[in-house]
Motif scaffolding. Structure first.
Motif, short mmCIF file in Angstrom:
data_model
loop_
_atom_site.label_atom_id
_atom_site.label_comp_id
_atom_site.label_asym_id
_atom_site.label_seq_id
_atom_site.Cartn_x
_atom_site.Cartn_y
_atom_site.Cartn_z
N UNK A 1 21.67 35.46 39.45
CA UNK A 1 22.97 35.05 38.92
C UNK A 1 22.74 34.30 37.60
N UNK A 2 23.76 34.32 36.76
CA UNK A 2 23.68 33.75 35.42
C UNK A 2 24.79 32.73 35.24
N UNK B 1 28.13 33.69 37.36
CA UNK B 1 28.43 35.06 37.77
C UNK B 1 28.57 35.18 39.28
N UNK B 2 28.08 34.18 40.03
CA UNK B 2 28.15 34.26 41.49
C UNK B 2 29.35 33.58 42.10
N UNK B 3 29.88 32.51 41.47
CA UNK B 3 30.99 31.79 42.10
C UNK B 3 32.09 31.40 41.12
N UNK B 4 32.01 31.80 39.87
CA UNK B 4 33.11 31.56 38.94
C UNK B 4 32.94 30.29 38.13
N UNK B 5 34.07 29.68 37.78
CA UNK B 5 34.10 28.56 36.84
C UNK B 5 34.25 27.23 37.57
N UNK B 6 33.53 26.22 37.07
CA UNK B 6 33.63 24.89 37.66
C UNK B 6 33.61 23.86 36.53
N UNK B 7 34.50 22.86 36.62
CA UNK B 7 34.64 21.82 35.60
C UNK B 7 34.15 20.50 36.16
N UNK B 8 33.33 19.78 35.39
CA UNK B 8 32.86 18.46 35.80
C UNK B 8 33.12 17.47 34.67
N UNK B 9 33.13 16.19 35.02
CA UNK B 9 33.37 15.14 34.04
C UNK B 9 32.68 13.86 34.48
N UNK B 10 32.51 12.94 33.55
CA UNK B 10 32.06 11.58 33.86
C UNK B 10 32.59 10.66 32.78
N UNK C 1 29.33 36.32 49.77
CA UNK C 1 29.33 36.27 48.31
C UNK C 1 30.53 35.51 47.74
N UNK C 2 31.55 35.25 48.58
CA UNK C 2 32.74 34.55 48.12
C UNK C 2 32.65 33.03 48.28
N UNK C 3 31.51 32.52 48.74
CA UNK C 3 31.36 31.08 48.91
C UNK C 3 31.58 30.34 47.60
N UNK C 4 32.18 29.16 47.68
CA UNK C 4 32.41 28.29 46.53
C UNK C 4 31.40 27.14 46.52
#
Length: 654
Positions: free
Chosen positions: A368-369, A397-406, A446-449
């Motif tokens: 995955x990338x 490519x495996x689980x989509x988009x994720x946003x983080x902050x601090x 494959x749909x795990x988040x």
């Protein structure tokens, strides 16, 4: 009475080599710039997170061979090793899962995809320092940095040439040795180190462990406008273990082998006085192998009487960032990263239920990338106020988009009181097996988040007695969500992993450090930790159920070290580590049990026989004792901790 004996032994055995640089228990005690907190060198007063720095030279003087043993006294950290030297080791930081800590070697991620890491084989050879960041850091490092980051930095040498060597032997048939060369010029530094660690182990049979480590680094100043560094670390180890999953002695010939390699490149070029562009490339490979043949002719019936597995995991990344300093008080960073992860696994299991049959063992070959985009702002004003704001977007490519902050702030008062607070969000990707395994009892989805967390902390630090005494305390609170559970009762062919669990972990870390007259240093820390599973997604089990504590995390832990240099040539020291009661699971009974608290005292000493000066060979004699009082304890159910060990050796320097 034993407590009095423990304290008496410590008081009588002070050493600068016995501690873990506890003068850096929190950010205000750091003498140098902090790298791991923000991904770039940052003044300590501009860091809003909790950071501890462990000095490599002190660890070598103390005889600490493995990084996991250096981490045991870090506030909020619990290290659990299942077995003898080489046995699988896990780190639980601030109550999080054992795969919630990002592990870096000179900026190179060495975790398995999905965060798992076996601490048993990472040594302190050729280590300049170790920085331990506590708190969420996915905004800097992407997946896995949920409760913290541990980064190892390799030595690069200084002008001149220095040769080092040493050997040690002791209890459990232990034999260790190493040799190193360090040196450089005003614009170039280098190091190269080779070592071998071996032992017969603490069990009566099939318990050998050996580890060969090669490491090196090269750092160059490319004129006034740039710099570049290159590092490499290679480990080749094999661990024979006689225990089954419960810790019972049951097998005479099963063994694990692992080869790991990490390569890191960090190069930068300054574009005028205010801008700098930097390229960071990283690559890591881990090859694993497990073998277990039948022990004898009678051991050829039932399920899995023989098995063999092989695995390869690769991680590679390229990071390009632009750093801007519009003023002396402001530093801005913006960058992009691409990371490629691949993992393949194959194996076979041989069973005999009246007929010998060999079947594949959870094979897969996947990749995955991830593309990551991030920005960071650090403001450090002369008034004592520091601000930190970070944001990141990861597209996988495996689980989509994720946003983080601090986001965080710190303020130093004229009274040498420093207040700070921070808030952040982090995540951990599913493992490849959780997404892609396809076997009778293990089926991926494959749909795990990603698992995710939201965390905050507040801290106060006070320096007294002309800054020779420092007191500090940090309160933290973390919520973990979308945790992945295993469903052993899933229908045949249906996924056995699913999101939905949740847990909380909160606590208090507090301590003191002091540099007393006469070169005596004292440090102590105490951690109060409360954990709870808040949602088992309707699938309670002995390991995870609503309202229960998270296993293997103690509520109370305490560490104390005292150290001093005597008569210029003698270093003596001692440390005490206390781990309180904690819950675990007895898998033979299928129920929870309470593990007893324990206290371990270690002593160390080094006598300089010849002083290394003016080209003269320096020789020192070393002696150390692990678990001085031979405390009997279990780190996990059925897996005893190491008994008393006595080790002596000699070190050379030219």
């Amino acid at each position: 009475m034993r407590s009095l004996l423990v304290l008496g032994a410590l008081t009588a055995s002070l050493s600068p080599t016995a501690g873990l640089a506890q003068q850096a228990q929190d950010t205000t005690q750091l003498k140098e710039l902090v790298v791991t907190a923000n991904g770039a060198p940052t003044p300590a007063d501009a860091v809003v997170s909790s950071v501890t720095t462990i000095i490599g030279a002190e660890l070598r003087d103390r005889g600490i061979q493995f990084v996991q043993d250096a981490l045991r006294d870090i506030p909020g950290a619990t290290v659990v090793q299942t077995g003898s030297y080489g046995g699988v080791s896990s780190l639980f930081l601030r109550g999080g899962e054992s795969d919630y800590v990002k592990v870096l070697v000179d900026g190179v991620p060495v975790n398995q995809s999905g965060g798992g890491y076996n601490w048993a084989n990472l040594t302190t050879d050729n280590v300049e320092r170790i920085e331990v960041l506590r708190g969420p850091a996915s905004v800097i490092y992407g997946s896995d940095a949920v409760t913290g980051v541990v980064q190892v930095f390799t030595r690069t040498g200084s002008p001149g040439v220095q040769l080092e060597g040493g050997a040690e032997a002791g209890t459990f048939g232990t034999v260790n040795g190493h040799g190193a060369i360090l040196g450089g010029t005003s614009t170039l530094g280098y190091s190269a180190d080779a070592s071998r660690h071996s032992t017969d182990g603490i069990y009566p049979f099939n318990n050998d462990y050996g580890n060969t480590v090669l490491s090196g680094a090269l750092r160059s100043a490319l004129g006034a406008a740039g710099d570049a560094s290159l590092s490499v670390r290679f480990s080749d180890n094999r661990y024979h273990f006689p225990t089954d999953f419960s810790g019972a002695l049951s097998d005479s010939n099963q063994a694990n082998a692992e080869k790991s390699l990490s390569l890191g490149l960090n190069a930068g070029r300054r574009l005028g006085d205010q801008y700098e562009i930097r390229l960071i490339a990283a690559g890591a490979r881990t090859d694993g192998e497990f073998d277990d043949l039948s022990d004898n002719a009678a051991d050829t019936v039932g399920f899995g009487f023989a098995s063999h597995r092989e695995s390869r995991a690769d991680r590679g990344s390229v990071d390009v960032r632009l750093l801007a300093s519009p003023s002396s008080a402001v530093r801005l960073t913006a960058g992009a990263q691409v990371e490629r992860e691949t993992e393949r696994q194959s194996g076979e299991t041989t069973s005999n239920f009246g007929q010998i049959e060999t079947t594949p063992d959870t094979p897969f070959d996947r990749g995955r990338t991830t593309f990551g985009y991030y920005a960071q702002g650090v403001v450090a004003l002369s008034s004592g106020l520091a601000l930190n704001l970070n944001g990141r977007v990861d597209d996988n490519s495996g689980f989509g988009t994720f946003v983080t902050y601090r986001a965080g702030a710190a303020y130093r008062l004229p009274s040498n009181t420093r207040l700070r607070a921070s808030l952040g969000r982090a995540f951990k990707a599913p493992t490849f097996c959780e997404q892609f395994c396809n076997a009778p009892f293990v089926v991926g989805d494959s749909a795990l988040q990603p698992e995710r967390s939201t965390s905050w902390e507040v801290g106060v630090e006070q320096q007294l007695v002309s800054q020779r005494l420092s007191l500090w305390a940090t309160y933290f609170d973390q919520q973990f969500e979308d945790m992945i559970l295993y469903d052993g009762g899933a229908a045949l062919g249906a996924p056995t992993y699913f999101n939905g669990a949740a847990a909380d972990a909160r606590g208090l870390e507090t301590g003191l450090t002091s540099n007393l007259a006469g070169g005596v240093d004292v440090s102590a820390s105490y951690t109060l930790l409360t954990t709870e599973a808040t949602d088992d997604a309707g699938m309670p089990s002995p390991t995870f159920a609503d309202g229960e504590q998270l296993i293997r995390r103690p509520k109370h832990s305490f560490a104390l070290s005292l150290r001093a240099r005597l008569f210029d040539r003698l270093r003596l020291g001692g440390s005490l580590s206390y781990l309180g009661g904690r819950e675990d699971v007895d898998f033979n009974l299928g129920q929870r049990v309470e593990l007893d608290p324990y206290t371990v005292v270690d002593l160390a000493g080094e006598m300089e026989l010849l002083n290394p000066s003016a080209g003269q060979l320096g020789i020192s004699a070393t002696l150390r004792v692990e678990n001085l009082f031979d405390e009997a304890y279990d780190q996990a159910v059925g897996f005893a901790g190491r008994p008393r060990g006595v080790f002596g050796g000699v070190s050379l320097r030219l």
